[in-house]
Structure formats: structure tokens, C-alpha cells
Design an enzyme around this catalytic site. Sequence first.
Site: not given
Ligand code: 6PG
Length: 473
Positions: A14, A132, A134, A186, A189-190, A193
Site C-alpha cells: 500500500g 496517527s 496524517g 487508535k 483517539h479518533n 479527534e
Molecule cells: C490520524 C487521523 C487519520 C484520519 C482520520 C480521518 O490520526 O492520523 O485520525 O486516521 O485522518 O481517520 O477520519 P475521518 O475521515 O473519519 O474524519
Amino acid sequence: MMTDKPQCEIGMIGLGVMGRNLLLNMADHGFSVAGYDNDLAKVNNLRQEAQARDVHGAEDIKTLIGLLRCPRAIVLLVPAGPPVDAVIKELLPYLQTGDIIIDSGNSYFKDTDIRAHHLTEQGIQFLGVGISGGEEGARRGPSIMPGGPKEAYERVQHVFEAVAAKVNNEPCVAYLGSGSVGHYVKMVHNGIEYAMMQLIAETYDVMKRGLGLDDSQLSTIYSEWNQGELNSYLLEITSHIFSKIDEKSKKSLIDEILPVAKQTGTGMWTSQSAMELQVPIPTIDLAVAMRDLSVFITEREQASKIYQLPQPRFTADKKAFLSQLRHALFAAMIITYAQGMALLRIASDKYEYHLDLETVSRIWRGGCIIRATLLEDICAAFHAQKDLSNLLLDLNLSHQLIAHQEHLRQIVGQVSQLGIPIPGFMVSLSYLDAYRSAWLPDNLIQAQRDYFGAHTYERIDSKGTYHTEWEKI
Ligand code: 6PG
């Protein structure tokens, strides 16, 4: 016969944004790595970006496998769900006992348990690893949340520690435990977020529609807020967002973006899991619901005409209000973290993760999307009391919340008068009020249940279960 075939430390399947950048990050730290993607353009892209680094592009899985040293460690960074199973199925015929598959996508934790079970039966070790940060995080240092067999983690530990973000020279990665714990952490965490993003979005709405501030003023305010106790990655990027000019319209880019929020499921999974485990996390639930509501744009347009109200003007002192809003946001952030951590605490018991929440907060201090100065206090809270059930019971955090809660209450009161929705703030305040309330009106709920369904109730003054014939005279 000697062979000069590379013996790569890590293979990656990937090569999208995350996979390619993580692989280049590994190569920057001196590891020999190989990557494969079924899109040849992505393999070529990797080769181009690799330059002099020890990075090998493979055009099929067999070639990738041939490039790896044994036991092999193969990281998957493919979209969650069926693509993960498809890749595993394709990989399996080439693997040997002891090889390790590391799923680093946002996989659903229950899928991770099933996959781990399946692969272990075939002698393959499986790690479920949350990553996490990005694109930038993957390239320069993410926060890494690994779970699975410890010996498998130890095989790749040195690579993860090298590439992870560092805070005070400590890598933002630590072995979290067995099974699906990495993906569970994780996921939460989201969830946090989502809630933080919702709360910040509400402050934007209040300042823009309520106070009439422009984008450049908003950028300055978020930047100022980011200097103090609210210091966090999300506020930092929010400040940048409000200063970004659109190349096409030459206006603020933010005002050209359709206000409809998308999601890939992790926030919803957090809420689903919390419901299943019966842990209240209303700020996170609300954040998911508000993304859902944002999609109903046509209906909302209709409703905006039906429920048109005179927009009350904001007449109070702007400076004082902004200071209150800032404090209210901080209070809501503490409450949000408290909900997320409380969920982790109970999930850890239920799924026997044996999670150390100090470690979780420590590895969230850098690299990840929810990194924030507040995490230092959260770390300290779990350091002081390992089995702390809710952060709102911590001495230091409770003092901070007591100092800020009045601002949260004032903001909720004032903004509801303006007719601007701040449900994230409201629900956070209500959670605090309910949590700090030794008495709740649930005796009535029990009476009603017993009335219509003979569900029985317990009494304050004696043990046992009771039923009343409520209509009997
Ligand atoms: C991270 C982010 C990453 C992603 C999210 C976006 O920790 O780097 O959380 O995993 O950007 O999954 O999530 P959504 O598309 O649901 O907003």
C-alpha cells in the site's frame, strides 16, 4: 552461492500517502525497505522519491517477499475493511512460520481480533497497529499504537522507535498489549479527534456568526489560543486554515468549502463500542451526530426558512466573551479526554487489554492529531493513580475544571440566546453536571419501568428487588 539480493528490514503493501511516507521515513532512519502497490504508478512514484535511499519498489507481491529478510515483517497500509483481507489472502501463500503481518490502517478492532486468530493458526504473527499523524506525521514522525504478540512487536520495535515522533527524546510509541488493543486505542483517539474538531468548529461558528469576526481575526485568535493551555495541533492548523487564500477565487479558502463533513467510520465505531460497553461519551457521540446532520444540507435549508427567527445581536463585551470562550473550550477539552479515557479504562477490563493509560497519554503527546499540552497533565494524572476511573476525579485536572466550568456555563447560556448551535459545549457541560451530581432522577425511570413493565426496582432503605402494583388503590 552468495547472493547480493537485498535483505530488507520491512516490506510495505500500500503505497498511498501514508504507506509511501512511512516507508521513506524508515529509509531516512537507515533501514532498508521495500514497497509494493497494485497501482504501478505508485511503485514508480516511490522509486522516484527514494533517490539514493535504500528503498526498493516491487511490482508484485512475490518480488516484494523475495526482497525481505526472514522472519519477514510486512506492513499493510491499505484501506480498512475488505482490502485488508484481500491483501492477507494474496500474501499468505508466500509466507513462512514466524513471519509478521502488521496492519497499520484504521481497522475495526473486532476485525483485528478475527484476523489475528486466523493467522496465528497458520503460524503467522499479526500486529494491529494504529498510526496517527496524517501525511506529515508518517513522513516526519507519527504516534504509533501497537498491539499484538509481544515477541512480534520486539522484532520491529527498533524501527518503530526510530520513525516515531519524539517528545523530550522519548519516542511516541510503546507496546500497548495483546490482541486488538492498538486498533482500539487508535479508534478512541479518533473519537476524541472528532469531538475536539466539533468543539473548535463551534467556537468558529460563535465567533463568525455571533461576533461577526472575519477570517483573519479568527486566524489570529486561534493562534493566540494555541500559545496557552489550549496548545494543540488542531488549534495550530485551525489558525493556518483561516489565513489560507484560495488560488481560484482569491478569497479565504475556508469560505469556499462546502460545509458537509465526511467520515470514514472510526468516530462512529467509538460511539458504538461505548454504547456496547455502556460507557457515556456524549461529546464524542454528539460530534459524530453533527457530522451526520451536516449532510442533510437540503433539509436544513428548508428548515432555516420555517424556523427563521430574528437573529439577536451580540451586545456584550467582545473581549471578555472571547476570554470566556477560550476557557470554555479548555473545559470542554478536559471533559472530552475524560470521556475517551474512561472508555479505554472499561474496554481494557472487558477485553483484557491490561492497558496502561499513562503510556497511552504519553505516546499521544507527539505525532498524532490530538496531541496537546493538556496531555502532560493527563499523563501525570495516570502516573499518580494508575487505575484512575475518570480524569474528572484527578486532583489537578479537577482544580483546572473547577476554575473553568463557570465560563463553560456562561458560554452555553449566552450562545443559546443567540440561536447558534453549540451542542458539543452543551453536552460537555451536561456531562460534567451529571457526573458531579450524586443524585440523578433515575428513581423515576425505575418507577416508570416497573409501572409499565413490572421490571422491578431497588430501594434505598432495604436490599432486594421490589415490584409495586402502581394502579392498585
Ligand atoms: C490520524 C487521523 C487519520 C484520519 C482520520 C480521518 O490520526 O492520523 O485520525 O486516521 O485522518 O481517520 O477520519 P475521518 O475521515 O473519519 O474524519
